[in-house]
Design a protein around this motif. Structure first.
Motif, PDB file in Angstrom:
ATOM      1  N   GLN A 307       0.826  -1.199   0.000  1.00 35.79           N
ATOM      2  CA  GLN A 307       0.000   0.000   0.000  1.00 35.79           C
ATOM      3  C   GLN A 307       0.865   1.256   0.000  1.00 35.79           C
ATOM      4  OE1 GLN A 307      -3.220   0.097   2.775  1.00 35.79           O
ATOM      5  NE2 GLN A 307      -3.593   2.277   2.516  1.00 35.79           N
ATOM      6  N   ARG A 308       1.954   1.228   0.745  1.00 33.74           N
ATOM      7  CA  ARG A 308       2.843   2.393   0.757  1.00 33.74           C
ATOM      8  C   ARG A 308       3.423   2.640  -0.635  1.00 33.74           C
ATOM      9  NH1 ARG A 308       6.350   1.587   6.375  1.00 33.74           N
ATOM     10  NH2 ARG A 308       4.616   2.007   7.814  1.00 33.74           N
ATOM     11  N   GLU A 311       0.716   4.198  -2.694  1.00 32.01           N
ATOM     12  CA  GLU A 311       0.533   5.598  -2.309  1.00 32.01           C
ATOM     13  C   GLU A 311       1.628   6.466  -2.915  1.00 32.01           C
ATOM     14  OE1 GLU A 311       0.300   5.802   1.909  1.00 32.01           O
ATOM     15  OE2 GLU A 311      -1.697   4.882   2.020  1.00 32.01           O
ATOM     16  N   ALA A 342      -5.416   7.231  -7.969  1.00 36.06           N
ATOM     17  CA  ALA A 342      -5.601   6.158  -6.987  1.00 36.06           C
ATOM     18  C   ALA A 342      -6.420   4.989  -7.521  1.00 36.06           C
ATOM     19  CB  ALA A 342      -6.279   6.711  -5.737  1.00 36.06           C
ATOM     20  N   LEU A 347      -6.717   2.057  -3.130  1.00 34.48           N
ATOM     21  CA  LEU A 347      -6.766   3.164  -2.176  1.00 34.48           C
ATOM     22  C   LEU A 347      -8.189   3.707  -2.091  1.00 34.48           C
ATOM     23  CD1 LEU A 347      -3.491   5.045  -3.185  1.00 34.48           C
ATOM     24  CD2 LEU A 347      -3.801   3.239  -1.481  1.00 34.48           C
ATOM     25  N   ASP A 351      -8.092   7.476   2.019  1.00 36.22           N
ATOM     26  CA  ASP A 351      -6.669   7.516   1.654  1.00 36.22           C
ATOM     27  C   ASP A 351      -6.382   8.697   0.731  1.00 36.22           C
ATOM     28  OD1 ASP A 351      -6.080   5.092   3.046  1.00 36.22           O
ATOM     29  OD2 ASP A 351      -6.913   3.962   1.369  1.00 36.22           O
ATOM     30  N   LEU A 355      -3.810  11.562   1.693  1.00 37.03           N
ATOM     31  CA  LEU A 355      -2.664  11.852   0.837  1.00 37.03           C
ATOM     32  C   LEU A 355      -2.677  13.307   0.379  1.00 37.03           C
ATOM     33  CD1 LEU A 355      -2.499   8.615  -1.367  1.00 37.03           C
ATOM     34  CD2 LEU A 355      -0.948   9.292   0.478  1.00 37.03           C
TER      35      LEU A 355
END
Length: 413
Positions: A307-308, A311, A342, A347, A351, A355
């Motif tokens: 997920q990181r 992102e 996204a 996401l 999120d 972000l």
């Protein structure tokens, strides 16, 4: 996809007459499902669950649900704007999957679609305000009318989120809402809807999605190639009719859509529609068993490191989008760019907003002040580059260059 249209006085009959009543709702009966209330404004007015026909009519006209008081000063007025119709539509491939799969998975897609709509409405509500001199924040009163087909009788899951012109503040003050907020944040809200929809489809149903410019489709579903190309084109007649007019902007496309649409009257029972749609889909190779195989019920496990990475990719793409198209941007511009980037990356809307705040707090982002009462931002590197170019331009403007004699030019001739 999101479109916005101002409602007229007769609109209240159109939506209510197409919907079934809550006590007799059934897919075996004609009509669309019963509408449900949503928004902070509706909750403050004590409205929950299925929409009551009588309450909807009085709220539409600007009166309280019990019809004993006015929520706006011009309640019942002939020239009053009763509200706005916000239409949220998933990509065509999602509507096709919804039409073909079994009832349990169909209900899951409907719930996911509705949650994505609520996420977009929540975003708009965070910016909503009353149309008064002090413009206090206000909750929205929304009636969600879910429809399953378009006017050509094709599968087209979509929701009419009717934002009534009855805003309610936290203190219980009521009044008309400032509709400019809806139009200003339309692109961002639409992108929020699509990003939340994509994330839920991936995490809860395990669907494989692919990006298509600013939206997405199921993998293998396209109007230009793939196994289900003919089915996608067959059930995209409204889109083809709009494209035939060659609109150059989204606003023109929406105007063409309203101009070319037929009147929507009798809506057959959904059970009847599903049987007909599934027969057509089977003729094009998409039987129910094959459609269900596209779904992984337990969804896909989300790994923090993955997920990181997603992102990081999303922020990198979003920064490139806003930097390429304009030298400075607003928060809603950034929300739109991040929500678009996204999609298909798992996401959610929360999120996207997180972000957005993270990006605006980054040391390389700076505020350059207000433009038309909206704060604008830019990247420091871009700002320094522009300052350098301006400085060079100023220096060149003050430097005397070589001049060509007019007499010399005449002699050359």
């Amino acid at each position: 996809m999101l479109s916005i249209a101002k409602m007229g006085r007769k609109s209240k009959y159109y939506y209510v007459n197409l919907a079934q009543s809550s006590y007799e709702a059934s897919s075996a009966l004609p009509g669309e499902p019963p509408a449900v209330w949503g928004g902070q404004g509706a909750r403050q007015l004590g409205l929950y669950g299925a929409v009551n026909r009588a309450a909807f009519f009085v709220l539409f006209d600007g009166f309280s649900p019990d019809n004993e008081s006015k929520l706006v000063s011009n309640a019942g007025g002939k020239r009053r704007v009763p509200g706005w119709d916000l239409v949220f539509t998933p990509p065509k491939s999602i509507s096709i999957l919804w039409a073909v799969v079994d009832p349990a998975h169909r209900a899951a897609i409907e719930r996911i679609h509705h949650r994505a709509v609520e996420a977009a409405i929540a975003y708009l509500e965070s910016h909503a305000r009353l149309l008064t001199h002090d413009a206090p924040p206000a909750g929205l009163t929304v009636a969600y009318f879910e429809h399953g087909s378009n006017r050509a009788g094709e599968p087209n899951l979509h929701t009419h989120a009717l934002v009534l012109n009855d805003g309610v503040t936290r203190d219980g003050v009521t009044g008309p809402i400032d509709s400019r907020v809806l139009y200003q944040h339309k692109m961002a809200a639409g992108a929020i809807y699509r990003s939340e929809l994509a994330a839920l489809l991936q995490t809860e149903l395990g669907l494989e999605l692919v990006r298509c410019q600013s939206w997405f489709e199921l993998s293998g579903f396209s109007r230009t190639e793939g196994r289900y190309q003919t089915l996608m084109n067959l059930w995209s007649s409204r889109r083809k009719a709009i494209e035939a007019h060659e609109p150059s902007t989204a606003a023109q496309a929406q105007a063409v859509a309203y101009m070319t649409r037929d009147k929507k009257g009798y809506v057959p029972p959904r059970d009847e529609l599903f049987r007909a749609w599934q027969e057509v889909a089977a003729q094009h190779g998409l039987i129910q068993r094959r459609a269900t195989r596209l779904i992984i019920p337990e969804g896909k496990d989300q790994i923090t490191l993955w997920q990181r990475f997603q992102e990081w990719r999303t922020l990198r793409e979003a920064r490139r989008i806003v930097a390429v198209h304009q030298s400075h941007f607003s928060r809603r511009d950034l929300v739109t760019a991040i929500a678009v980037a996204a999609q298909t990356r798992g996401l959610h809307s929360v999120d996207v907003l997180r972000l957005t705040d993270t990006c605006l707090k980054h040391r390389q982002v700076m505020s350059i002040g207000l433009v038309k009462d909206e704060e604008r931002f830019t990247f420091k590197r871009l700002y320094r580059l522009e300052q350098s170019l301006l400085s060079q331009a100023t220096t060149l403007a003050m430097t005397s260059g070589m001049r060509v004699s007019h007499r010399g030019m005449c002699q050359q001739k």
